[in-house]
Design a protein around this motif. Sequence first.
Motif, short mmCIF file in Angstrom:
data_model
loop_
_atom_site.label_atom_id
_atom_site.label_comp_id
_atom_site.label_asym_id
_atom_site.label_seq_id
_atom_site.Cartn_x
_atom_site.Cartn_y
_atom_site.Cartn_z
N UNK A 366 0.99 -1.18 -0.08
CA UNK A 366 0.02 0.01 -0.17
C UNK A 366 0.91 1.26 0.04
N UNK A 367 0.41 2.45 -0.83
CA UNK A 367 1.24 3.53 -0.35
C UNK A 367 1.27 4.15 0.98
N UNK A 368 2.65 4.37 1.39
CA UNK A 368 2.76 4.54 2.95
C UNK A 368 2.57 5.96 2.91
N UNK A 369 2.94 6.91 1.96
CA UNK A 369 2.90 8.24 1.83
C UNK A 369 1.56 8.68 2.14
N UNK A 370 0.68 8.16 1.32
CA UNK A 370 -0.99 8.46 1.50
C UNK A 370 -1.19 7.94 2.89
N UNK A 371 -0.83 6.97 3.24
CA UNK A 371 -1.43 6.22 4.64
C UNK A 371 -0.86 7.17 5.57
N UNK A 372 0.47 7.81 5.62
CA UNK A 372 1.03 8.48 6.67
C UNK A 372 -0.01 9.89 6.63
N UNK A 374 -3.00 10.51 5.63
CA UNK A 374 -4.41 10.28 6.39
C UNK A 374 -4.28 10.10 7.85
N UNK A 375 -3.31 9.44 8.33
CA UNK A 375 -2.93 9.07 9.57
C UNK A 375 -2.66 10.44 10.75
N UNK A 376 -1.91 11.30 9.75
CA UNK A 376 -1.81 12.94 10.39
C UNK A 376 -2.95 13.77 10.44
N UNK A 377 -4.06 13.41 9.43
CA UNK A 377 -4.94 14.31 9.24
C UNK A 377 -6.14 13.78 10.21
N UNK A 378 -6.18 12.63 10.61
CA UNK A 378 -7.53 12.33 11.09
C UNK A 378 -7.27 11.66 12.69
N UNK A 382 -10.98 9.16 17.77
CA UNK A 382 -10.43 7.60 18.58
C UNK A 382 -9.84 6.61 17.64
N UNK A 383 -10.85 6.28 16.75
CA UNK A 383 -10.34 4.95 15.67
C UNK A 383 -9.35 5.17 14.92
N UNK A 384 -8.91 6.79 14.60
CA UNK A 384 -7.53 6.71 13.79
C UNK A 384 -6.45 6.67 14.59
#
Length: 723
Positions: A366-372, A374-378, A382-384
């Motif tokens: 999976x694209x780690x840059x996109x995942x990173x 999204x994790x930063x933004x969300x 609690x679930x993020x």
Amino acid sequence: MGANSSSISELPENEYLQKLSGSEPISENDPFWNQLLSFSFTTPTNSADLKLLEEATISVCKSLVEKNPRTGNLGSLIKVFLSRTKELKISAECQNHLFIWQAHNALFIICCLLKVFISRMSEEELQLHFTYEEKAGPSSYGAECEDLIEELLYCLIQLIVEIPLLYPCQHTDSNWWKWLCSWYRGRYSGGVTSALGYAVRDITYSISLEAVTTLIVFLSCQLFHKEIVRESIIHRYLMHGRCLPYTSRLVKTLLYNFIRQERSPPPGTHVFQQQTDGGGLLYGIASGVATGLWTVFTLGGVGSKASAQLEQCSPLASQSLLLLLVLANLTDTPDTPNPYRQAIISFKNTQDNTAFSSSNPHAFQINFNSLYTALCDQQKSDQATLLLYMLLHQNSNVRTYVLARTDIENLVLPILEILYHVEERNSHHVYMALIILLILTEDDGFNRSIHEVILKNITWYAERVLTEISLGSLLILVVIRTIQYNMTRTRDKYLHTNCLAALANMSAQFRSLHQYAAQRIISLFSLLSKKHNKVLEQATQSLRGSLGSNDSPLPDYHFWEMSDCLHFSETKLIHAQDLNVIEEVIRMMLEIINSCLTNSLHHNPNLVYALLYKRDLFEQFRTHPSFQDIMQNIDLVISFFSSRLEQAGAELSVERVLEIIKQGAVALPKDRLRKFPELKFKYVEEEQPEEFFIPYVWSLVYNSAVALYWNPRDIQLFTMDSG
């Protein structure tokens, strides 16, 4: 639903729902299903709407629960849905173009019914409702459909991973899309990129969301058990058989749904309206349906303006993340570890070209840059934060990638903001945020790099204006504030332990501490010292009172043992326990200060300044047997720099004091400082972590799921305010 039902209050009398829940079996080939499923509505977007719907249809559901074992109508409905979904894969040669619409409507009804069934019966009873067999007749289904539950689960997973969210000008290589565009141009003068694009996107988005929601409902039996469900029919179907090969694709799709955060289309955009010439999309492809049949069933009003909250969030992303967390926390079976967890802990970056391990068939990329991103933004949810914790703790590929990022502040700042607003967050969210920091601080590279990141104007930090501060100093400030909040409010030893462990991990790499961060370290020690004196005074008074005289001699408190207090009342014993706890915390703070002084004193003049300014705080601990060893280094530093300041004369400015400290740091003989073992703490999950995580995940589902409502009186897994 079906004809003549445009309000919730009319649903109990709806002739189609009455027939569905009636005493007569309905074949899956009966035209009735076209009538039942021919309704248009705005999909409910909150639990309040679902509560109204459930309350209005409870009589229908109860009747179906009672009569379905004899009629098998639930099974017929599911078979109709399965047939519609098979048609979804047919391209231009398909003759019935209502399949997406009716499949969505069928799934919505199935989901609503399943939720009621699962809340009212055991899995074994539920299975009976899926295995109806009529003795005679062409519509009977028995042996060939004895695994109808598995068939439905398999179909839902296929829907999630295979049905694309269609957009204008996308998927132009799809024959189905090309055909639909061509067909639409023949009907309308407007471009394909207008009404058609949004209509198709809306209905595919909605059916994907409904499939995710239905899977959550299938797994919701856990809500109605106090104990953790370790053996389940649904779990077995999901972790074995036909569903198993889809494990990695399902996890990957759910992650990408979370990453993309696609907004829900405006309500009502998929409701195809009749055109004035009678030849609109709806009537053109449903020529055999009576005009009066297509009524609009709404909860909030078709075409009504979306709420501000919905405009800012993605229901599909949120629901996908909840399903992912539920799947990841299914308990292992004796012969099979949870494959969804295996997929989550092993996926790799798309840029990683190393071969997959043969021991894990569920790994994917999976694209780690996109995942990173999204994790930063969300991280406000609690679930993020829980997802971030799981990935950092269990997936070494993700952890390595995150620690190598040069913009780590984008991830750390939202975590610090969670801790800063501790009074507004639930305790689980705070725990997860703190453990994430603890995991990050296990890495020395992280501990060094955070002091190199300079931040400007942290607006959410209200105690003091911070125009410029390093990320490391801000992290120290927030963790210390969390400790102080915990001391005065929650008194949670677990929270204290993890906060101190994170500070301890960083202490050897403290660099250029902001003067305010240095002050807060010493201020925390001052607070602990006062707390220690207060507890000690209370304990002394209690002991004297027990002896019946205020003049009775007492042993030095340094040498009290817990066993010496056992003959006193429980209140006195609590004082002794409090004293031990506070002394453990004081010891840890002294070790943190000592670690900084012995490893990076010359990098932290502000800490030495604060230490000298409050030198009197440490006097009482010099002779304490629990602190004598660690106090030797601190005493040495205080004495050395105090002597140099005395030699420099009186009335020194702050700038001059700092200059003397910087010069002295070079001259201080390091070999005189006693070496202690490096302070390093590693986060380890407690035994049986599912006892914590499964109730936590389901509490998130209960409180956060889009358009899902459960009666709070039915919930057994966790305690809650049912008002």
